[in-house]
Design an enzyme around this catalytic site. Structure first.
Site, PDB file in Angstrom:
ATOM      1  CG  HIS A   1      -5.208  -6.523  -0.473  1.00 48.47           C
ATOM      2  ND1 HIS A   1      -6.481  -6.508   0.022  1.00 48.47           N
ATOM      3  CD2 HIS A   1      -5.493  -7.293  -1.386  1.00 48.47           C
ATOM      4  CE1 HIS A   1      -7.406  -7.281  -0.700  1.00 48.47           C
ATOM      5  NE2 HIS A   1      -6.767  -7.724  -1.713  1.00 48.47           N
TER       6      HIS A   1
ATOM      7  CE  LYS B   1      -4.145  -2.319   2.049  1.00 51.08           C
ATOM      8  NZ  LYS B   1      -4.955  -2.327   3.324  1.00 51.08           N
TER       9      LYS B   1
ATOM     10  CG  PHE C   1     -12.894   1.187   8.133  1.00 53.19           C
ATOM     11  CD1 PHE C   1     -12.364   0.500   6.924  1.00 53.19           C
ATOM     12  CD2 PHE C   1     -13.580  -0.073   8.921  1.00 53.19           C
ATOM     13  CE1 PHE C   1     -12.883  -0.742   6.472  1.00 53.19           C
ATOM     14  CE2 PHE C   1     -13.893  -1.329   8.287  1.00 53.19           C
ATOM     15  CZ  PHE C   1     -13.639  -1.381   7.383  1.00 53.19           C
TER      16      PHE C   1
ATOM     17  CB  THR D   1      -7.182  -6.409   9.755  1.00 49.21           C
ATOM     18  OG1 THR D   1      -7.512  -7.690   8.978  1.00 49.21           O
ATOM     19  CG2 THR D   1      -7.490  -5.095   8.949  1.00 49.21           C
TER      20      THR D   1
ATOM     21  NE  ARG E   1      -6.179 -13.015   4.523  1.00 50.19           N
ATOM     22  CZ  ARG E   1      -6.918 -11.871   4.624  1.00 50.19           C
ATOM     23  NH1 ARG E   1      -6.966 -11.117   3.535  1.00 50.19           N
ATOM     24  NH2 ARG E   1      -7.591 -11.549   5.579  1.00 50.19           N
TER      25      ARG E   1
ATOM     26  NE  ARG F   1      -2.441  -6.014   6.851  1.00 50.96           N
ATOM     27  CZ  ARG F   1      -3.440  -6.627   6.632  1.00 50.96           C
ATOM     28  NH1 ARG F   1      -3.713  -7.631   7.308  1.00 50.96           N
ATOM     29  NH2 ARG F   1      -4.018  -6.214   5.553  1.00 50.96           N
TER      30      ARG F   1
ATOM     31  CG  ASN G   1      -4.050  -2.693   6.871  1.00 49.69           C
ATOM     32  OD1 ASN G   1      -3.819  -1.922   5.584  1.00 49.69           O
ATOM     33  ND2 ASN G   1      -4.797  -3.698   7.404  1.00 49.69           N
TER      34      ASN G   1
HETATM   35  N1  UDP Z   1      -9.876  -1.214   7.761  1.00 51.12           N
HETATM   36  C1  UDP Z   1      -9.636  -0.177   8.548  1.00 51.12           C
HETATM   37  N2  UDP Z   1     -10.222  -0.284   9.848  1.00 51.12           N
HETATM   38  C2  UDP Z   1     -10.841  -1.357  10.378  1.00 51.12           C
HETATM   39  C3  UDP Z   1     -10.514  -2.562   9.507  1.00 51.12           C
HETATM   40  C4  UDP Z   1      -9.927  -2.569   8.141  1.00 51.12           C
HETATM   41  O1  UDP Z   1      -9.222   0.786   8.260  1.00 51.12           O
HETATM   42  O2  UDP Z   1     -11.445  -1.488  11.673  1.00 51.12           O
HETATM   43  C5  UDP Z   1      -9.075  -1.129   6.525  1.00 51.12           C
HETATM   44  C6  UDP Z   1      -7.809  -1.792   6.283  1.00 51.12           C
HETATM   45  O3  UDP Z   1      -6.807  -1.028   5.580  1.00 51.12           O
HETATM   46  C7  UDP Z   1      -7.907  -3.227   5.890  1.00 51.12           C
HETATM   47  C8  UDP Z   1      -8.943  -2.797   4.732  1.00 51.12           C
HETATM   48  O4  UDP Z   1      -9.992  -1.833   5.492  1.00 51.12           O
HETATM   49  O5  UDP Z   1      -6.772  -3.788   5.229  1.00 51.12           O
HETATM   50  C9  UDP Z   1      -9.873  -4.129   4.333  1.00 51.12           C
HETATM   51  O6  UDP Z   1     -10.473  -4.506   5.522  1.00 51.12           O
HETATM   52  P1  UDP Z   1     -10.378  -6.279   5.782  1.00 51.12           P
HETATM   53  O7  UDP Z   1     -11.317  -6.465   7.031  1.00 51.12           O
HETATM   54  O8  UDP Z   1     -10.832  -6.889   4.398  1.00 51.12           O
HETATM   55  O9  UDP Z   1      -9.017  -6.576   6.253  1.00 51.12           O
HETATM   56  P2  UDP Z   1      -7.851  -7.303   5.413  1.00 51.12           P
HETATM   57  O10 UDP Z   1      -8.332  -8.420   4.550  1.00 51.12           O
HETATM   58  O11 UDP Z   1      -7.147  -6.216   4.610  1.00 51.12           O
HETATM   59  O12 UDP Z   1      -7.018  -7.875   6.619  1.00 51.12           O
HETATM   60 MG    MG Z   2      -9.861  -8.261   3.291  1.00 48.40          MG
END
Ligand code: UDP
Ligand code: MG
Length: 161
Positions: free
Chosen positions: A129, A19, A68, A102, A96, A116, A126
């Protein structure tokens, strides 16, 4: 003479994003490539991306309406980032697992060696992805690499010969 049975190694593809915060510091991407190498995650394709609000909105459509969402779209349009197609026998889970939870603060507490935990700035910023299933990997790869033929890649790389 007995011939050893050759076990096919079935490889999987996933879509990774480094990112904008990672790409804003030229010292960071090489560290991520080292971490990929250490886990035998191969980079199949790579490109730099700069998103519009509309691009961010369609990629993160599942999160529309969440608290968010605006912050996430603002972050992802704040500068260029990298999209990578990765491959390994278990690429989706491996990547992952390497990036970790996350939320970077939780990552630092529970999985301090993940990317992360090491590089994430906030819950939104964070740093990474990773696709979460074969189906989303295929869709996400198609979005960033429309010329890349996932099925042909599997045919050419996962034969028993
Ligand atoms: N995100 C955020 N706040 C949260 C959860 C997610 O800003 O409480 C953002 C974060 O950048 C994350 C993205 O939204 O990577 C997508 O969320 P997801 O739950 O799909 O998490 P990921 O699959 O990226 O771990
Ligand atoms: Mg996701």
């Amino acid at each position: 003479m007995a011939t050893a049975l050759k076990q096919p190694i079935i490889k999987q593809l996933t879509l990774a994003l480094l990112k904008p915060d990672i790409c804003a510091d030229a010292a960071l991407p090489p560290k991520i490539y080292q971490a990929l190498n250490a886990k035998n995650l191969d980079i199949v394709q790579q490109r730099q991306v700069l998103w519009t609000e509309e691009d961010a909105g369609s990629f993160y459509a599942e999160h529309k309406g969440k608290f968010f969402y605006q912050r996430l779209c603002g972050y992802m349009t704040s500068g260029p980032f990298q999209a990578l197609i990765l491959s390994s026998p278990n690429a989706i889970k491996e990547w992952r697992a390497l990036i970790g939870p996350t939320h970077p603060v939780r990552a630092r507490i529970h999985q301090p060696t993940t990317l992360r935990a090491l590089y994430g700035l906030t819950d939104t910023r964070n740093s990474f992805h990773g696709s979460d299933s074969d189906e989303t990997a295929k869709n996400e790869i198609g979005l960033f690499f429309p010329e890349f033929d996932v099925d042909a890649w599997h045919r050419n790389n996962n034969s028993n010969n």
